[in-house]
Scaffold this active site. Structure first.
Site, short mmCIF file in Angstrom:
data_model
loop_
_atom_site.label_atom_id
_atom_site.label_comp_id
_atom_site.label_asym_id
_atom_site.label_seq_id
_atom_site.Cartn_x
_atom_site.Cartn_y
_atom_site.Cartn_z
N GLY A 175 -60.43 84.99 55.39
CA GLY A 175 -60.62 86.42 55.54
C GLY A 175 -61.60 86.85 56.61
O GLY A 175 -61.98 88.02 56.67
N SER A 220 -78.58 69.08 48.75
CA SER A 220 -79.43 70.20 49.12
C SER A 220 -79.99 70.98 47.94
O SER A 220 -80.75 71.92 48.13
CB SER A 220 -78.67 71.16 50.04
OG SER A 220 -77.55 71.70 49.38
N LYS A 254 -75.42 79.74 53.62
CA LYS A 254 -76.24 79.87 52.42
C LYS A 254 -77.09 81.14 52.47
O LYS A 254 -77.25 81.84 51.46
CB LYS A 254 -77.13 78.64 52.27
CG LYS A 254 -76.34 77.35 52.00
CD LYS A 254 -77.26 76.14 51.97
CE LYS A 254 -76.46 74.86 51.73
NZ LYS A 254 -77.31 73.66 51.72
#
Length: 821
Positions: A389, A709, A752
């Protein structure tokens, strides 16, 4: 064949076992145009959803079901009154799933059953049944019927072609009349009604009588058919004689100067070949095939194959090129009209076009000796990588529009057959070129913009590896002589602009990835989504739903409500769907003459779209100690995850849940080990770890998770739980932790941070060595979030937990309750 069906397939189900199976409800599978017989092995193709569900449920259970033939084969899903009452109980030996979703099933009949009572047909037919074994007579009449049956079977077998040698001898070895009846019935051509009548007979003698009548009728049919075949052979000799006479007549007509349709067709192809201006190799191959066509009669099977091949050769655009519009201002205008922001991507596209412009204007002769490097620069393969998208496919269309070229697209998702790329060799029936050549023919030019969508989702199986076939297509040094298996001549693809798209790079084979220039398209910020919605999505949805410009207006607050409360995505695809839904609601009111214009407010959004779907729940989740907010990367963009920790009485065991991968489980153990090793520094009771069990959980347990992470998040959650201090609700964090407490850099920081921005977090703790990655963020994101770079875990805890857990003992006395369980 008979021995395969009835000799080697031995069932493990005796009579007592069968009685146990029919005691309860039995699933019933209706059969179309085939009667299942006891002891026979039957291959079935199952495609109706209800029947597929039945097979899957049976395979998960006893593998036993009932087989009963349908009265009317035209009915898709028959009811209880539309099938016979007598069938067989059967066991499934093997199920194979096919590509189209159907099943190939191998089933063996066990014994005859009759239906006593039908049960509710949900989700498929079920019934209560009882075994109905036949009466096996052992009198003189039974022996006479057996001999007659064997004799007729022998005579019929001699009239049938391709009967295996020894089939009759095998029948003579069968001593059980019941088994003999079912072997003959299973291999004899009969209609369904006759075969069902045999199955329904209770007496073996009566079954043999029915079979004898059928065999006698079959013997007569086969005898007549043999006579017809002999007569047809004589007619064939006559047809050959007629063919030679016809050929002589055609020669006479040529001598008389009469027109020849085949000759006109040949001349037509010869003219098309000349007009197509084929390359020398292709022209030579076309003329060779045309020469074969001239000598071949139209009735020959190869005639149409050669014509199809020649049609492909002459219709391909060997020398047709679209004229490029290489004006950089025009290209910049088109890209800005079609897409908001994406400045780095647009700059790279403009660089790409500028190189082509300079090479075309100045000529390649100015760089003598460097033709290969220039060709590679002009033919660079761009790969747009990003979540769904964000505009990857539409960027390819914009490039085509900016250049004035044709645009074509091919989806590679799920492709497993190499022939999809390279085509099939002409030796195969129905052979065709690959989809690359088909698309080139469809566009009508040799230099379209060719988008290869979903290059990260190519598969491979026994039909080949499509990604390996793409190595030649996407190599500027090789694709000037691309050889499709069907054409078997070189076709120049060097002028095609290939653009690929992917959601992730991990699944793209390294050799293929090496041929492409990766351009990342990250998710959009809230500000960018607002501008995209105002400038692109809203006008498009207004036109799509028949609304005029003045009939609906979205306020900025209304759009922000849709973005925050009803969509949480990296791209804008769902945002456009929600805007379209609001437009349709307004269209209904305007069409009903209830309103003429509507200014959409946040209240209207909630009325039209229903209850709020997304909430900022970080404050709610972290209000209790033991929960920390982490940041994760996924192939569809960044996301926020929560890490929870708790303790209970025990002996120091550590449990992890949440579908964690191996690397993430190691991060949990490293985090726990660091906390245990630094217990005194954290002012914790060291004995606590020997008299308590610990549990670390990452919610959304149905979704697999992996990666290093989340290490700092896990340490923070564990320390928060042990100290009884909540984590700040507006803080997110990411970073890998070592046993010595160092915080190592991670990947995907931009995605992130965008996820943290969408979730409303105000502070993000990042590894110190990731600070350079912040330059990739938009100004509005950098200004909205406070970034805290850290290089050790103590700095993370100091920033995330309040008050400071490292305060001096005098400033913060330790309560005994903190050390208790």
């Amino acid at each position: 064949m008979l021995r395969d069906l009835f000799g080697s397939q031995q069932s493990d189900y005796d009579n007592n076992k069968i009685d146990e199976l029919v005691a309860d409800a039995l699933p019933i599978l209706p059969l179309r145009n085939i009667v299942a017989l006891p002891m026979a092995v039957i291959p079935l193709a199952v495609g109706i959803p209800r029947s597929v569900k039945l097979i899957e449920d049976v395979m998960a259970g006893s593998r036993v079901l009932g087989l009963v033939v349908m009265k009317d084969p035209e009915i898709e899903e028959p009811g209880a009154d539309q099938i016979y009452d007598t069938g067989v109980i059967a066991v499934i030996h093997k199920v194979v799933h096919t590509d189209d979703g159907s099943l190939q099933v191998i089933i063996q009949g066990l014994d005859r059953i009759r239906i006593d009572e039908w049960l509710p047909a949900d989700p498929y037919l079920q019934a209560r049944v009882h075994r109905a074994p036949e009466f096996l007579e052992a009198d003189v009449e039974a022996e006479a019927l057996r001999q007659s049956l064997l004799e007729l079977s022998t005579q019929v077998a001699e009239l049938l072609p391709n009967i295996p040698e020894g089939a009759v001898a095998f029948l003579e070895q069968v001593k059980d009349n019941r088994q003999l009846v079912y072997i003959v019935a299973a291999n004899l051509r009969m209609n369904v009604e006759d075969e069902q009548a045999i199955l329904e007979q209770d007496s073996i003698n009566e079954k043999m009588r029915l079979l004898i009548n059928t065999l006698m009728r079959e013997k007569e049919v086969l005898t007549i058919r043999k006579k017809i075949a002999e007569e047809a052979s004589q007619e064939l000799n006559k047809a050959q004689r007629d063919y030679f006479l016809r050929q002589q007549m055609e020669a006479i007509r040529k001598e008389l100067g009469e027109g020849d349709e085949q000759e006109a067709e040949t001349e037509d192809y010869r003219q098309k070949i000349a007009e197509a201006k084929l390359p020398s190799e292709a022209e030579k191959e076309a003329l060779r095939e045309l020469k074969r066509l001239e000598r071949m009669p139209p009735q020959a099977a190869e005639h149409s194959v050669i014509k199809t091949y020649l049609d492909w050769l002459v219709e391909l655009p060997w020398n047709k090129l679209s004229e490029d519009n290489l004006e950089i201002p025009h290209a910049r205008q088109v890209l800005d009209e079609d897409h908001y922001d994406l400045q780095k991507v647009k700059d790279r596209i403009l660089e790409f076009l500028a190189v082509r412009k300079l090479v075309h204007e100045r000529g390649i002769e100015e760089a003598e000796g460097f033709e290969g490097e220039i060709q590679e620069a002009m033919g660079a393969i761009l790969c747009f990588v990003g979540p769904p998208g964000v505009g990857k496919t539409s960027l390819g269309k914009s490039i085509a529009r900016a250049l004035g070229r044709e645009f074509t697209r091919m989806s590679l998702g799920g492709m497993r057959d190499e022939a999809e790329i390279r085509g099939h060799r002409r030796t195969y029936i129905g052979a065709m070129p690959g989809r690359i050549i088909q698309a080139i023919k469809r566009t009508g030019t040799r230099n379209p913009v060719f988008m290869l969508d979903e290059v990260d989702k190519i598969g491979m199986d026994w039909r080949g590896d499509p990604s390996s076939a793409l190595l030649e297509v996407l190599d500027p040094q090789q694709n000037n002589a691309f050889r499709d298996y069907y054409l078997d001549v070189d076709f120049d693809l060097s002028d095609v602009i290939f653009i690929t798209t992917a959601n992730t790079l991990d699944t793209i084979p390294a050799p293929l990835r090496d041929r492409m220039e990766i351009i990342g398209l990250e998710g959009y910020t809230e500000y960018e989504k607002l501008r995209i919605a105002e400038g692109y999505l809203l006008p498009r949805q207004r036109r799509a739903n028949g609304l005029r410009k003045g009939e609906i207006d979205f306020g900025e607050d209304a759009l922000r409500t849709v973005i925050r409360d009803y969509t949480r995505e990296a791209g804008v695809r769902n945002l456009e769907r929600e805007i379209g839904k609001v437009c349709r609601k307004v269209a209904v009111q305007i069409a009903a003459n209830e309103i003429e214009h509507l200014d959409i407010t946040p209240e209207h959004v909630r009325e039209f779209l229903g209850k709020q779907r997304f909430f900022f729940d970080a404050a709610l989740r972290t209000e209790r100690p033991g929960v920390a907010t982490g940041l994760a990367w996924t192939p569809v963009g960044g996301d926020v995850l929560f890490v929870e920790a708790t303790k209970m009485k025990g002996k120091g065991h550590l449990t992890t849940t949440g579908q964690l991968g191996d690397v993430m489980q190691e991060s949990v153990r490293i985090a726990f080990s660091w906390v245990q090793a630094n217990a005194e520094h954290l002012r914790l009771d060291p004995d606590l770890f020997e008299r308590a069990n610990f549990h670390v959980h990452v919610p959304a347990g149905a979704i697999p998770k992996d990666g290093p992470s989340a290490g700092v998040t896990m340490v923070t959650a564990i320390v928060s739980m042990l100290k009884g201090r909540s984590v700040r609700s507006d803080v997110g964090m990411t970073g890998e932790i070592t046993l010595r407490g160092q915080v190592l850099p991670i990947g995907g920081l931009k995605q992130k941070v965008l996820a943290a921005h969408r979730a409303g977090l105000k502070t993000v703790i990042i590894p110190d060595r990731n600070q350079a990655d912040l330059d990739e963020l938009a100004d509005d994101v950098r200004n909205a979030i406070t970034f805290i770079p850290v290089d050790c875990i103590e700095q993370v805890l100091e920033a995330a937990l309040l008050p400071n857990i490292f305060a001096e003992p005098s400033a913060e006395p330790i309560a005994q309750a903190e050390l208790a369980l």
